[in-house]
Scaffold this active site. Structure first.
Site, PDB file in Angstrom:
ATOM      1  N   GLU A   1       0.810  -1.221   0.000  1.00 15.59           N
ATOM      2  CA  GLU A   1       0.000   0.000   0.000  1.00 15.59           C
ATOM      3  C   GLU A   1       0.846   1.275   0.000  1.00 15.59           C
ATOM      4  O   GLU A   1       0.760   2.121   0.889  1.00 15.59           O
ATOM      5  CB  GLU A   1      -0.967   0.009   1.184  1.00 15.59           C
ATOM      6  CG  GLU A   1      -2.003  -1.091   1.120  1.00 15.59           C
ATOM      7  CD  GLU A   1      -3.016  -1.036   2.252  1.00 15.59           C
ATOM      8  OE1 GLU A   1      -4.124  -1.573   2.091  1.00 15.59           O
ATOM      9  OE2 GLU A   1      -2.697  -0.442   3.316  1.00 15.59           O
TER      10      GLU A   1
ATOM     11  N   GLU B   1      -6.849  -7.243  -1.337  1.00 15.49           N
ATOM     12  CA  GLU B   1      -7.458  -7.128  -0.012  1.00 15.49           C
ATOM     13  C   GLU B   1      -8.878  -6.606  -0.137  1.00 15.49           C
ATOM     14  O   GLU B   1      -9.138  -5.671  -0.889  1.00 15.49           O
ATOM     15  CB  GLU B   1      -6.691  -6.145   0.886  1.00 15.49           C
ATOM     16  CG  GLU B   1      -5.350  -6.597   1.390  1.00 15.49           C
ATOM     17  CD  GLU B   1      -4.746  -5.571   2.347  1.00 15.49           C
ATOM     18  OE1 GLU B   1      -5.515  -4.807   2.979  1.00 15.49           O
ATOM     19  OE2 GLU B   1      -3.514  -5.527   2.451  1.00 15.49           O
TER      20      GLU B   1
END
Length: 671
Positions: free
Chosen positions: A153, A311
Site C-alpha cells: 500500500e 485485499e
C-alpha cells in the site's frame, strides 16, 4: 492477467494475507487444514516481517520463513511473497532517526506503527533494497513462490514527507522536469504572483504550511513528485526481484478506492506485471455496490484486462468511526462483483483475525469466533463459488462507453481557492457512473490522451478541470470522427500548469462544445435552481451554474429561475461527424440519469442485458463464451433473460435464469 509474466495458479486465485508469525507454530497445521477446506489457493506472506527476517543490520534469520513456505508448498498453497519494506524495524530508526518522516508543519513523526519512513531517505532505500535482494536470492526458486508482493500500500500513510532530504529530492525532480531551466519553472508556476520568483533552485521548498494558500502549481508538482518518488522505490525493488527470478510476476497493492488519491496509477500501471488492488467499503455509503463496480472497472482499465483483488474484508474493518459488519450475503456479493468487474483473484485481509495489535478488530476469513461462525461458512461457500467460476479467468470487458479519469485533474480540482470548495472529483465522476451502472451499461476508464478512443461510441468527461492542449485536441478529434462526447462543468479550465485558458470558459473545450461562458455562478450549499426544457417537471440542479452563450450549440435544458434564468444549462453541438454535449450544471439525480440515458441512446449504446431495477448486470467476454453476471441488490430476486449454463449451480438455463434474493447468478453464454 494482462502481461507475459502470468500467475501460474489455475482459475480464480483465492486467499488472503497470512501472518503466521503472530501465532505459535502449533497453530500453523490447523491453518493448512482450514485453508484446504476453504479452497484457498494462494496467500500473501511476509508483508510485515522485516524485524523478524533481519533482527539487526545485515543479519538475517530465514528459519521461520523457510518453514512457512515449505508448509504452504506441502499443502498445495502458493505464496505471494512480500518484500517487507512497508515497516522498517526499530533498530533501523535507532541508527537512522533522520529517516523518520516530517509532516508539513515541520514535526518529525515517531516510530511505532507502519510506513514510518521518508520515501526520499537514502538509508531507507539502501536497507529496503538489501532485504529485497536477500529474500530474492533465497526464495527465487522456491516452489511455493508464485508471485512477488512489493512493499504494501504505497502512499497509504506516508504519501509525502516534508523534510530537508525530501526538499532536495524535490528540487532534483523539478530540475529534470524543467530541463534545468529555472526560468521555465518560474513561468510554469507563475511566480511573479505574490513575489514568489526563484533565483536559485535551493530556494525552492516543499509546500509546507504557510499563512496563506500556497501556489497551486507548486502544490500540483509536489503531488506529482510524491507519486513518482514512491514509484521509484517500487521499480527499484522490482528490478532486484526481476534479476533474481525473471519469470516470476510481481505486483504491489494499489489503493484505488474513494478515500485515497496519493498516486497517479496511470504512471504506475506499466511498471508491474500484475495489477492488484485493496478495496474497502465505507460504512456510511448507502450504495457501496456502486463503489465496488466503479473501482473494479477502473482497475480493469488500468490493467488493460483482468486484475487481482489483493485485499477486501469479510466483515467490519477497524479504521472508520463506526465499523459496520456486513449483512448476510453481502460478503459473497462483494467478492463476486469484483470478479464481474475483472478480478481474476480474490483475497482478504486477513486469513486469521489478530488477537493483538492495531488491527485486532478487523474482520478476517477465520474470525475470532473460529469455524462456528457465519463468516467462516461464507468463506467456505465463496471458495466453492470461485472454483465453479474457474473458466471465467482471462475474460475481458465489452464496454462501448469510456469515462475519462485523470489523477492530475483530480489533484488540481481539489486544491484550495477554487470557485467552489464543494466540488469533489470522486463524487462528480460517480454521479455520472451510477446511472450507467444501474442501466447495465459497461464502462471502461481512459486517460484523456488515450490514442484509442475510437474503439468507443461514447466518451464522458464528468470532471476534467485540468487538461493539456494535446488531450483536449484528442477528445475533439474523437468527436470530429463521429464519436459522442459529453463534458461536465468546470472542465477544460486550466492547462497542465494550472494556468487558466483565456478567452472564456470552458477553456480548452469551447470549440468542440460550441459554447462560451464569461462568468461562473457556483451555488451555495443547499441552494438549487430550477431547470426547464427537455427535462421532467420539477427538475433542479445544485452545486454549479455559469452564464453560457451559444456559439454553435443549441440549448437542450435551461435555468428556470435565479440569476441565470433563461440561460442554457445543458447544450448539444454537432462537431464534425460527431456530437458534443455540455452539462454546465449539476442536475438532480433523476434528471442526470435521464440526460445520460438520452446521450448514450444518441450514441447508439445499449445495456448489456435488460434486467429489473436493482439487478446489477455485467458481462465478461471470453474467447469461446461470454459470462453474464447478475447480482441482486434488492433482496427480492428476479428472473432475467438468459440462455446457457448457470455456473454457480451447474444448471442449464433456457429463456430465463432465476437470480436468488440477495444472490448471484453467472451464466455462460455460448457464442
Amino acid at each position: 492477467m494482462s502481461t507475459a509474466r502470468r500467475l501460474r495458479i489455475p482459475g480464480i486465485a483465492y486467499g488472503g494475507d497470512y501472518n503466521p508469525e503472530q501465532w505459535p507454530e502449533e497453530v500453523w497445521a490447523e491453518d493448512m487444514r482450514l485453508m484446504r477446506e476453504a479452497g484457498v489457493t494462494m496467500v500473501s506472506v511476509g508483508i510485515f516481517s522485516w524485524a523478524l527476517l533481519e533482527p539487526s543490520e545485515g543479519v538475517y534469520d530465514f528459519t521461520r520463513m523457510d518453514k512457512i513456505l515449505d508448509l504452504l508448498d506441502a499443502n498445495g498453497i502458493a505464496a505471494d511473497l512480500a518484500t517487507p519494506t512497508a515497516s522498517p524495524p526499530a533498530w533501523f530508526f535507532a541508527e537512522h532517526p533522520e529517516a523518520l518522516p516530517v509532516d508539513k508543519d515541520g514535526r518529525r513523526l515517531s516510530y511505532g506503527s507502519r510506513q514510518t519512513f521518508c520515501p526520499s531517505n537514502p538509508a531507507y532505500r539502501r536497507a529496503a533494497l538489501r532485504i529485497t535482494e536477500a529474500l530474492a536470492e533465497r526464495y527465487a526458486t522456491h516452489p511455493a513462490v508464485a508471485m512477488w508482493h512489493i512493499h504494501n500500500e504505497y502512499g497509504c500513510h506516508n504519501d509525502a514527507c516534508y523534510c530537508d532530504t525530501s526538499a532536495a529530492a524535490f528540487r532534483t525532480w523539478l530540475r529534470a522536469r524543467y530541463d534545468d531551466d529555472l526560468d521555465a519553472l518560474n513561468h510554469a508556476w507563475g511566480t511573479t504572483f505574490w513575489s514568489q520568483w526563484y533565483y536559485s533552485w535551493d530556494q525552492i521548498l516543499p509546500p509546507r504550511t504557510t499563512p496563506a494558500p500556497p501556489n497551486p502549481t507548486h502544490q500540483l508538482d509536489w503531488r506529482r513528485f510524491c507519486s513518482d518518488e514512491l514509484l521509484s522505490l517500487c521499480t527499484a525493488e522490482h528490478e532486484v526481484l526481476r534479476r533474481a527470478a525473471p519469470d516470476t510476476p510481481a505486483t504491489t497493492n494499489f489503493l484505488v478506492l474513494r478515500t485515497i488519491d496519493a498516486l497517479d496509477y496511470w504512471r504506475w500501471a506499466p511498471e508491474l506485471d500484475i495489477l492488484s488492488n485493496d478495496h474497502y467499503l465505507l460504512s456510511d455509503d448507502p450504495e457501496a455496490e456502486v463503489d465496488i463496480a466503479l473501482h473494479g472497472d477502473l482497475m480493469r482499465s488500468l490493467a488493460g484486462g483482468p486484475w487481482f483483488l489483493m485485499e477486501h474484508s469479510t466483515g467490519a474493518v477497524n479504521w472508520q468511526p463506526v465499523n459496520r459488519a456486513k449483512l448476510p450475503g453481502e460478503m459473497r456479493r462483494n467478492a463476486l462483483a469484483h470478479v464481474a468487474h475483472g478480478a481474476d483473484g480474490v483475497a482478504f485481509f486477513q486469513w486469521r483475525a489478530a488477537k493483538a495489535g492495531a488491527e485486532q478488530w478487523h474482520s478476517a476469513m477465520l474470525p475470532h469466533a473460529g469455524t462456528d461462525s457465519q463468516i467462516w461458512r461464507d468463506v467456505v461457500q465463496l471458495g466453492a463459488d470461485l472454483r465453479a467460476l474457474a473458466e471465467v479467468r482471462d475474460s475481458t470487458s465489452t464496454a462501448q462507453v469510456a469515462i475519462v479519469w485523470d489523477w492530475n485533474a483530480r489533484w488540481a480540482l481539489e486544491l484550495p481557492s477554487q470557485p467552489s470548495g464543494e466540488l469533489r472529483y470522486q463524487d462528480l465522476v460517480r454521479d455520472w457512473y451510477t446511472p450507467l451502472w444501474r442501466a447495465g451499461v459497461a464502462v471502461d476508464f481512459v486517460r484523456p490522451d488515450d490514442p484509442g478512443l475510437d474503439r468507443y461510441s461514447l466518451v464522458l468527461a464528468p470532471s476534467l478541470y485540468l487538461v493539456t492542449e494535446a488531450a483536449a485536441a484528442n477528445l475533439s478529434r474523437f468527436t470530429e470522427r463521429g464519436g459522442t462526447l459529453a463534458v461536465g462543468f468546470h472542465s477544460g479550465m486550466v492547462d497542465e500548469n494550472c494556468h487558466v485558458y483565456l478567452g472564456g470558459y470552458p477553456g480548452a473545450f469551447r470549440d468542440v462544445l460550441g459554447v462560451v461562458s464569461d462568468e461562473l455562478f457556483p451555488l451555495l450549499p443547499g441552494e438549487t435552481t430550477g431547470l426547464t426544457g427537455d427535462v421532467a417537471p420539477g427538475a433542479t440542479a445544485d452545486l454549479w451554474s455559469e452564464r453560457v452563450r451559444l456559439t454553435g450549440a443549441r440549448a437542450v435544458v435551461s435555468h428556470a429561475d435565479g440569476p441565470l434564468a433563461g440561460h442554457p444549462a445543458v447544450t448539444r453541438h454537432r462537431h464534425g461527424d460527431g456530437t458534443a454535449w455540455y452539462l454546465a450544471t449539476h442536475p438532480d439525480q433523476d434528471t442526470l440519469a435521464a440526460l445520460l440515458d438520452r446521450i448514450r441512446q444518441d450514441a447508439g449504446v445499449t445495456p448489456e442485458q435488460d434486467a429489473p431495477a436493482g439487478i446489477e448486470v455485467v458481462r465478461r467476454r471470453g474467447t469461446e463464451a461470454d459470462y453474464l453476471f447478475l447480482i441482486d441488490h434488492t433482496g427480492k430476486g428476479a428472473e432475467v433473460l438468459a440462455d446457457g449454463v448457470e455456473l454457480l449451480t451447474g444448471t442449464p438455463v433456457s429463456g430465463t435464469v432465476a437470480v436468488p434474493p440477495g444472490g448471484v447468478a453467472v451464466v455462460r453464454e455460448p457464442r
